[in-house]
Scaffold this active site. Structure first.
Site, PDB file in Angstrom:
ATOM      1  N   LYS A  26      67.223 113.675   7.997  1.00  0.00           N
ATOM      2  CA  LYS A  26      68.622 113.791   8.424  1.00  0.00           C
ATOM      3  C   LYS A  26      69.474 114.576   7.405  1.00  0.00           C
ATOM      4  CE  LYS A  26      68.576 109.540  11.221  1.00  0.00           C
ATOM      5  NZ  LYS A  26      69.235 108.222  11.453  1.00  0.00           N
ATOM      6  N   HIS A  57      64.864 109.726  10.805  1.00  0.00           N
ATOM      7  CA  HIS A  57      64.673 109.175  12.152  1.00  0.00           C
ATOM      8  C   HIS A  57      63.185 109.079  12.410  1.00  0.00           C
ATOM      9  CE1 HIS A  57      64.849 108.661  16.515  1.00  0.00           C
ATOM     10  NE2 HIS A  57      63.842 109.507  16.547  1.00  0.00           N
ATOM     11  N   TYR A  92      70.505 111.339  21.170  1.00  0.00           N
ATOM     12  CA  TYR A  92      70.889 109.943  20.931  1.00  0.00           C
ATOM     13  C   TYR A  92      71.568 109.320  22.156  1.00  0.00           C
ATOM     14  CZ  TYR A  92      69.629 109.759  15.975  1.00  0.00           C
ATOM     15  OH  TYR A  92      68.945 109.722  14.782  1.00  0.00           O
ATOM     16  N   ASN A 143      71.051 107.341   6.878  1.00  0.00           N
ATOM     17  CA  ASN A 143      69.863 106.638   6.393  1.00  0.00           C
ATOM     18  C   ASN A 143      68.626 107.535   6.317  1.00  0.00           C
ATOM     19  OD1 ASN A 143      69.398 106.832   9.097  1.00  0.00           O
ATOM     20  ND2 ASN A 143      69.254 104.634   9.487  1.00  0.00           N
ATOM     21  N   GLU A 161      60.479 112.559  22.625  1.00  0.00           N
ATOM     22  CA  GLU A 161      61.195 113.147  21.481  1.00  0.00           C
ATOM     23  C   GLU A 161      60.454 114.368  20.908  1.00  0.00           C
ATOM     24  OE1 GLU A 161      63.490 109.066  20.071  1.00  0.00           O
ATOM     25  OE2 GLU A 161      62.062 109.996  18.698  1.00  0.00           O
TER      26      GLU A 161
HETATM   27  P1  IDP Z   1      66.585 103.560  13.972  1.00  0.00           P
HETATM   28  O1  IDP Z   1      66.983 104.934  13.472  1.00  0.00           O
HETATM   29  O2  IDP Z   1      66.069 102.684  12.864  1.00  0.00           O
HETATM   30  O3  IDP Z   1      65.658 103.602  15.157  1.00  0.00           O
HETATM   31  P2  IDP Z   1      68.720 102.878  15.846  1.00  0.00           P
HETATM   32  O4  IDP Z   1      69.183 101.477  16.141  1.00  0.00           O
HETATM   33  O5  IDP Z   1      67.907 103.569  16.884  1.00  0.00           O
HETATM   34  O6  IDP Z   1      67.938 102.827  14.444  1.00  0.00           O
HETATM   35  O7  IDP Z   1      70.013 103.731  15.511  1.00  0.00           O
HETATM   36  C1  IDP Z   1      69.958 105.130  15.448  1.00  0.00           C
HETATM   37  C2  IDP Z   1      70.743 105.586  14.240  1.00  0.00           C
HETATM   38  O8  IDP Z   1      72.122 105.283  14.437  1.00  0.00           O
HETATM   39  C3  IDP Z   1      70.385 104.886  12.916  1.00  0.00           C
HETATM   40  O9  IDP Z   1      69.248 105.419  12.291  1.00  0.00           O
HETATM   41  C4  IDP Z   1      71.647 105.116  12.115  1.00  0.00           C
HETATM   42  O10 IDP Z   1      71.718 106.456  11.620  1.00  0.00           O
HETATM   43  C5  IDP Z   1      72.719 104.951  13.184  1.00  0.00           C
HETATM   44  N1  IDP Z   1      73.212 103.568  13.298  1.00  0.00           N
HETATM   45  C6  IDP Z   1      72.573 102.505  13.834  1.00  0.00           C
HETATM   46  N2  IDP Z   1      73.336 101.390  13.802  1.00  0.00           N
HETATM   47  C7  IDP Z   1      74.507 101.770  13.218  1.00  0.00           C
HETATM   48  C8  IDP Z   1      75.726 101.078  12.898  1.00  0.00           C
HETATM   49  O11 IDP Z   1      75.884  99.879  13.152  1.00  0.00           O
HETATM   50  N3  IDP Z   1      76.700 101.829  12.303  1.00  0.00           N
HETATM   51  C9  IDP Z   1      76.576 103.143  12.022  1.00  0.00           C
HETATM   52  N4  IDP Z   1      75.458 103.833  12.323  1.00  0.00           N
HETATM   53  C10 IDP Z   1      74.422 103.161  12.909  1.00  0.00           C
HETATM   54 MG    MG Z   2      65.983 104.320  17.057  1.00  0.00          MG
END
Ligand code: IDP
Ligand code: MG
Length: 140
Positions: A11, A117, A51, A114, A128
């Site tokens: 990312k 992905h 997304y 974070n 994907e």
């Molecule tokens: P993942 O990337 O671990 O699969 P997902 O729940 O699919 O997690 O969420 C996609 C992305 O959205 C996360 O990697 C993160 O960048 C962002 N994200 C998820 N939950 C939150 C939140 O509560 N606040 C802000 N960003 C979030």
């Molecule tokens: Mg996810």
């Protein structure tokens, strides 16, 4: 032995901090092989579509804006149980909850920024991977 493919994205927070190599090293050390890769700038349209599953979540607009805030590296990883293996190497979504040694524990800036992905199921991995790559671009 189940050989799988999964989609990985490095990312913008990680490309900005020059962490591409360190992240790929962790993936390779974990037994995954890069079989396709490109550095690209996502458009808002692409990020929104990618997304879309999160479109009703409160963080959706911020997430889309974050994902277009700089270049990303999209890559296909191959290996035994690659989908789950990649998720293990990445660590939990929230870096505060990620295990020591995982990518997110070591490199993530925040819950949103974070660093990586990874597809969350074999079915989503297929969707994907094809979002970013044609079959001819994937070389085992
Ligand atoms: P993942 O990337 O671990 O699969 P997902 O729940 O699919 O997690 O969420 C996609 C992305 O959205 C996360 O990697 C993160 O960048 C962002 N994200 C998820 N939950 C939150 C939140 O509560 N606040 C802000 N960003 C979030
Ligand atoms: Mg996810």
């Amino acid at each position: 032995m189940t050989q799988e493919r999964t989609l990985s994205i490095i990312k913008p927070d990680a490309t900005r901090r020059n962490l591409i190599g360190k992240i790929i090293t962790k993936l390779e050390d974990g037994g995954l092989k890069v079989v396709a890769q490109k550095k690209i700038q996502l458009t808002q349209e692409m990020a929104k579509e990618f997304y879309e599953v999160h479109k009703d979540r409160p963080f959706y607009n911020d997430l889309v804006n974050f994902m277009i805030s700089g270049p990303v590296v999209v890559q296909v990883l191959e290996g035994e149980n690659a989908v789950l293996k990649n998720r293990e190497i990445m660590g939990a979504t929230n870096p505060d909850e990620a295990k020591p040694g995982t990518i997110r524990k070591e490199f993530a800036e925040s819950l949103e920024a974070n660093s990586v992905h990874g597809s969350d199921s074999i079915d989503n991995a297929k969707i994907e991977v094809s979002f970013f790559f044609d079959d001819e671009e994937i070389v085992g």
